[in-house]
Write an enzyme that holds these catalytic residues in place. Structure first.
Site, PDB file in Angstrom:
ATOM      1  N   LYS A  39       0.829  -1.204   0.000  1.00 25.64           N
ATOM      2  CA  LYS A  39       0.000   0.000   0.000  1.00 25.64           C
ATOM      3  C   LYS A  39       0.870   1.264   0.000  1.00 25.64           C
ATOM      4  O   LYS A  39       2.101   1.175   0.193  1.00 25.64           O
ATOM      5  CB  LYS A  39      -0.926  -0.053   1.222  1.00 25.64           C
ATOM      6  CG  LYS A  39      -1.985  -1.164   1.138  1.00 25.64           C
ATOM      7  CD  LYS A  39      -2.827  -1.210   2.418  1.00 25.64           C
ATOM      8  CE  LYS A  39      -3.954  -2.223   2.324  1.00 25.64           C
ATOM      9  NZ  LYS A  39      -4.755  -2.241   3.586  1.00 25.64           N
TER      10      LYS A  39
ATOM     11  N   TYR B 235     -12.549  -2.497  -3.291  1.00 27.75           N
ATOM     12  CA  TYR B 235     -13.083  -2.509  -1.924  1.00 27.75           C
ATOM     13  C   TYR B 235     -14.610  -2.438  -1.887  1.00 27.75           C
ATOM     14  O   TYR B 235     -15.181  -1.981  -0.889  1.00 27.75           O
ATOM     15  CB  TYR B 235     -12.455  -1.359  -1.128  1.00 27.75           C
ATOM     16  CG  TYR B 235     -11.029  -1.652  -0.670  1.00 27.75           C
ATOM     17  CD1 TYR B 235     -10.729  -2.793   0.074  1.00 27.75           C
ATOM     18  CD2 TYR B 235      -9.983  -0.771  -0.962  1.00 27.75           C
ATOM     19  CE1 TYR B 235      -9.435  -3.070   0.501  1.00 27.75           C
ATOM     20  CE2 TYR B 235      -8.674  -1.045  -0.540  1.00 27.75           C
ATOM     21  CZ  TYR B 235      -8.417  -2.186   0.198  1.00 27.75           C
ATOM     22  OH  TYR B 235      -7.132  -2.454   0.631  1.00 27.75           O
TER      23      TYR B 235
ATOM     24  N   ARG C 140      -1.622 -14.826   3.573  1.00 27.47           N
ATOM     25  CA  ARG C 140      -2.428 -14.147   4.610  1.00 27.47           C
ATOM     26  C   ARG C 140      -1.778 -14.306   5.987  1.00 27.47           C
ATOM     27  O   ARG C 140      -1.742 -13.373   6.781  1.00 27.47           O
ATOM     28  CB  ARG C 140      -3.847 -14.729   4.662  1.00 27.47           C
ATOM     29  CG  ARG C 140      -4.747 -14.279   3.544  1.00 27.47           C
ATOM     30  CD  ARG C 140      -5.208 -12.846   3.674  1.00 27.47           C
ATOM     31  NE  ARG C 140      -6.143 -12.605   4.751  1.00 27.47           N
ATOM     32  CZ  ARG C 140      -6.835 -11.467   4.893  1.00 27.47           C
ATOM     33  NH1 ARG C 140      -6.688 -10.468   4.017  1.00 27.47           N
ATOM     34  NH2 ARG C 140      -7.652 -11.308   5.899  1.00 27.47           N
TER      35      ARG C 140
ATOM     36  N   THR D 100      -5.374  -7.870  10.556  1.00 28.18           N
ATOM     37  CA  THR D 100      -5.759  -6.575   9.965  1.00 28.18           C
ATOM     38  C   THR D 100      -5.393  -5.419  10.893  1.00 28.18           C
ATOM     39  O   THR D 100      -4.871  -4.396  10.445  1.00 28.18           O
ATOM     40  CB  THR D 100      -7.283  -6.564   9.700  1.00 28.18           C
ATOM     41  OG1 THR D 100      -7.609  -7.676   8.865  1.00 28.18           O
ATOM     42  CG2 THR D 100      -7.714  -5.272   9.039  1.00 28.18           C
TER      43      THR D 100
ATOM     44  N   ARG E 225       2.735  -7.154   9.037  1.00 27.87           N
ATOM     45  CA  ARG E 225       2.119  -6.074   9.829  1.00 27.87           C
ATOM     46  C   ARG E 225       2.679  -6.046  11.247  1.00 27.87           C
ATOM     47  O   ARG E 225       2.890  -4.970  11.820  1.00 27.87           O
ATOM     48  CB  ARG E 225       0.605  -6.248   9.840  1.00 27.87           C
ATOM     49  CG  ARG E 225      -0.032  -5.897   8.483  1.00 27.87           C
ATOM     50  CD  ARG E 225      -1.466  -6.363   8.399  1.00 27.87           C
ATOM     51  NE  ARG E 225      -2.139  -5.923   7.192  1.00 27.87           N
ATOM     52  CZ  ARG E 225      -3.282  -6.439   6.740  1.00 27.87           C
ATOM     53  NH1 ARG E 225      -3.876  -7.420   7.416  1.00 27.87           N
ATOM     54  NH2 ARG E 225      -3.846  -5.984   5.632  1.00 27.87           N
TER      55      ARG E 225
ATOM     56  N   ASN F 252      -1.704  -0.156   7.426  1.00 25.24           N
ATOM     57  CA  ASN F 252      -1.251  -1.526   7.702  1.00 25.24           C
ATOM     58  C   ASN F 252      -0.427  -2.148   6.568  1.00 25.24           C
ATOM     59  O   ASN F 252      -0.349  -3.365   6.431  1.00 25.24           O
ATOM     60  CB  ASN F 252      -2.422  -2.409   8.134  1.00 25.24           C
ATOM     61  CG  ASN F 252      -3.491  -2.534   7.067  1.00 25.24           C
ATOM     62  OD1 ASN F 252      -3.368  -1.990   5.977  1.00 25.24           O
ATOM     63  ND2 ASN F 252      -4.546  -3.260   7.385  1.00 25.24           N
TER      64      ASN F 252
ATOM     65  N   HIS G 125      -1.991  -5.302   1.432  1.00 23.24           N
ATOM     66  CA  HIS G 125      -3.238  -6.027   1.170  1.00 23.24           C
ATOM     67  C   HIS G 125      -2.886  -7.428   0.684  1.00 23.24           C
ATOM     68  O   HIS G 125      -1.911  -7.598  -0.055  1.00 23.24           O
ATOM     69  CB  HIS G 125      -4.063  -5.323   0.086  1.00 23.24           C
ATOM     70  CG  HIS G 125      -5.169  -6.185  -0.434  1.00 23.24           C
ATOM     71  ND1 HIS G 125      -6.384  -6.316   0.221  1.00 23.24           N
ATOM     72  CD2 HIS G 125      -5.236  -7.019  -1.504  1.00 23.24           C
ATOM     73  CE1 HIS G 125      -7.138  -7.172  -0.452  1.00 23.24           C
ATOM     74  NE2 HIS G 125      -6.468  -7.620  -1.493  1.00 23.24           N
TER      75      HIS G 125
ATOM     76  N   GLU H  12      -9.344 -10.451  -7.781  1.00 20.84           N
ATOM     77  CA  GLU H  12      -8.361  -9.382  -7.625  1.00 20.84           C
ATOM     78  C   GLU H  12      -7.193  -9.504  -8.607  1.00 20.84           C
ATOM     79  O   GLU H  12      -6.716  -8.494  -9.131  1.00 20.84           O
ATOM     80  CB  GLU H  12      -7.870  -9.347  -6.165  1.00 20.84           C
ATOM     81  CG  GLU H  12      -8.973  -8.875  -5.213  1.00 20.84           C
ATOM     82  CD  GLU H  12      -8.627  -9.027  -3.736  1.00 20.84           C
ATOM     83  OE1 GLU H  12      -7.481  -9.423  -3.415  1.00 20.84           O
ATOM     84  OE2 GLU H  12      -9.503  -8.745  -2.901  1.00 20.84           O
TER      85      GLU H  12
HETATM   86  P1  IDP Z   1      -7.592  -7.121   5.438  1.00 20.23           P
HETATM   87  O1  IDP Z   1      -6.814  -6.072   4.673  1.00 20.23           O
HETATM   88  O2  IDP Z   1      -6.758  -7.728   6.543  1.00 20.23           O
HETATM   89  O3  IDP Z   1      -8.224  -8.158   4.539  1.00 20.23           O
HETATM   90  P2  IDP Z   1     -10.281  -6.011   5.770  1.00 20.23           P
HETATM   91  O4  IDP Z   1     -11.166  -6.243   6.933  1.00 20.23           O
HETATM   92  O5  IDP Z   1     -10.629  -6.679   4.471  1.00 20.23           O
HETATM   93  O6  IDP Z   1      -8.787  -6.366   6.206  1.00 20.23           O
HETATM   94  O7  IDP Z   1     -10.221  -4.431   5.532  1.00 20.23           O
HETATM   95  C1  IDP Z   1      -9.637  -3.905   4.382  1.00 20.23           C
HETATM   96  C2  IDP Z   1      -8.761  -2.750   4.764  1.00 20.23           C
HETATM   97  O8  IDP Z   1      -9.593  -1.699   5.275  1.00 20.23           O
HETATM   98  C3  IDP Z   1      -7.755  -3.015   5.895  1.00 20.23           C
HETATM   99  O9  IDP Z   1      -6.563  -3.630   5.444  1.00 20.23           O
HETATM  100  C4  IDP Z   1      -7.505  -1.605   6.388  1.00 20.23           C
HETATM  101  O10 IDP Z   1      -6.634  -0.902   5.498  1.00 20.23           O
HETATM  102  C5  IDP Z   1      -8.905  -0.991   6.288  1.00 20.23           C
HETATM  103  N1  IDP Z   1      -9.662  -1.105   7.532  1.00 20.23           N
HETATM  104  C6  IDP Z   1     -10.322  -2.195   7.986  1.00 20.23           C
HETATM  105  N2  IDP Z   1     -10.924  -1.942   9.166  1.00 20.23           N
HETATM  106  C7  IDP Z   1     -10.625  -0.661   9.458  1.00 20.23           C
HETATM  107  C8  IDP Z   1     -10.945   0.206  10.562  1.00 20.23           C
HETATM  108  O11 IDP Z   1     -11.641  -0.177  11.517  1.00 20.23           O
HETATM  109  N3  IDP Z   1     -10.451   1.479  10.520  1.00 20.23           N
HETATM  110  C9  IDP Z   1      -9.689   1.930   9.476  1.00 20.23           C
HETATM  111  N4  IDP Z   1      -9.365   1.155   8.426  1.00 20.23           N
HETATM  112  C10 IDP Z   1      -9.822  -0.123   8.408  1.00 20.23           C
HETATM  113 MG    MG Z   2      -9.770  -8.046   3.180  1.00 17.28          MG
END
Ligand code: IDP
Ligand code: MG
Length: 150
Positions: A9, A49, A85, A91, A102, A112, A115, A126
């Site tokens: 990212k 997204y 993963r 996350t 992470r 973070n 992705h 994707e």
């Molecule tokens: P992932 O990236 O581990 O699959 P997801 O739940 O799919 O996590 O969320 C996608 C992305 O959205 C996360 O990587 C993060 O950048 C962002 N995100 C998820 N939850 C939050 C939050 O509560 N606050 C701010 N950003 C979030």
């Molecule tokens: Mg995700």
């Protein structure tokens, strides 16, 4: 063999972590099938997204992912989706285990670093979103039989 999509990212690119992230996947034995440095626009971010549309963090997430160049790669190997993963970590970076990407390089959910696709259907969707079929290289490395013999 499985194929998955990873994105370093904008924060990962700005912090000079592209090489470090790819190094981890390569040294694990995974193979890079495709690689690009791109700027994600709002339209592509919305498609990527779409599942998060309507969530409180959605607009911040789109602003984040479009804020600078990203490095996108298709990564392949046995069980690549789950292996990647697990290497990426939780996350919420503050909860990510040390030894994960992470857990070693990030502190917050909002920045973070990386992705990674979370399931076979999302991985296929994707990879297709970021790469044309002709971008994906089918090749064998001399080391592959030492990592995943068949
Ligand atoms: P992932 O990236 O581990 O699959 P997801 O739940 O799919 O996590 O969320 C996608 C992305 O959205 C996360 O990587 C993060 O950048 C962002 N995100 C998820 N939850 C939050 C939050 O509560 N606050 C701010 N950003 C979030
Ligand atoms: Mg995700």
């Amino acid at each position: 063999m499985e194929r998955t999509l990873i994105i370093v990212k904008p924060d990962g690119v700005q912090r000079g972590l592209v090489g470090e992230v790819l190094r981890r996947f390569e040294t694990r034995g995974l193979r890079v099938a495709a690689l690009r440095l791109i700027r994600i626009d709002r339209d592509l971010a919305a498609r990527h997204y779409a599942v998060h549309q309507g969530k409180p963090f959605y607009h911040g997430l789109v602003a984040y992912i479009t804020s600078g160049p990203v490095a996108v790669a298709a990564i392949e190997g046995p069980d690549a989706i789950q292996v990647v993963r697990r290497m990426v970590g939780a996350t919420r970076s503050n909860e990510a285990a040390p030894g994960t990407i992470r857990g070693d390089y990030a502190l917050t959910v909002g920045r973070n670093i990386i992705h990674a696709s979370d399931a076979p259907e999302t991985a296929a969707f994707e990879v297709d979103l970021y790469f044309a079929p002709s971008d994906l290289h089918a090749y064998e490395r001399a080391t592959d039989p030492w990592v995943f013999p068949n």
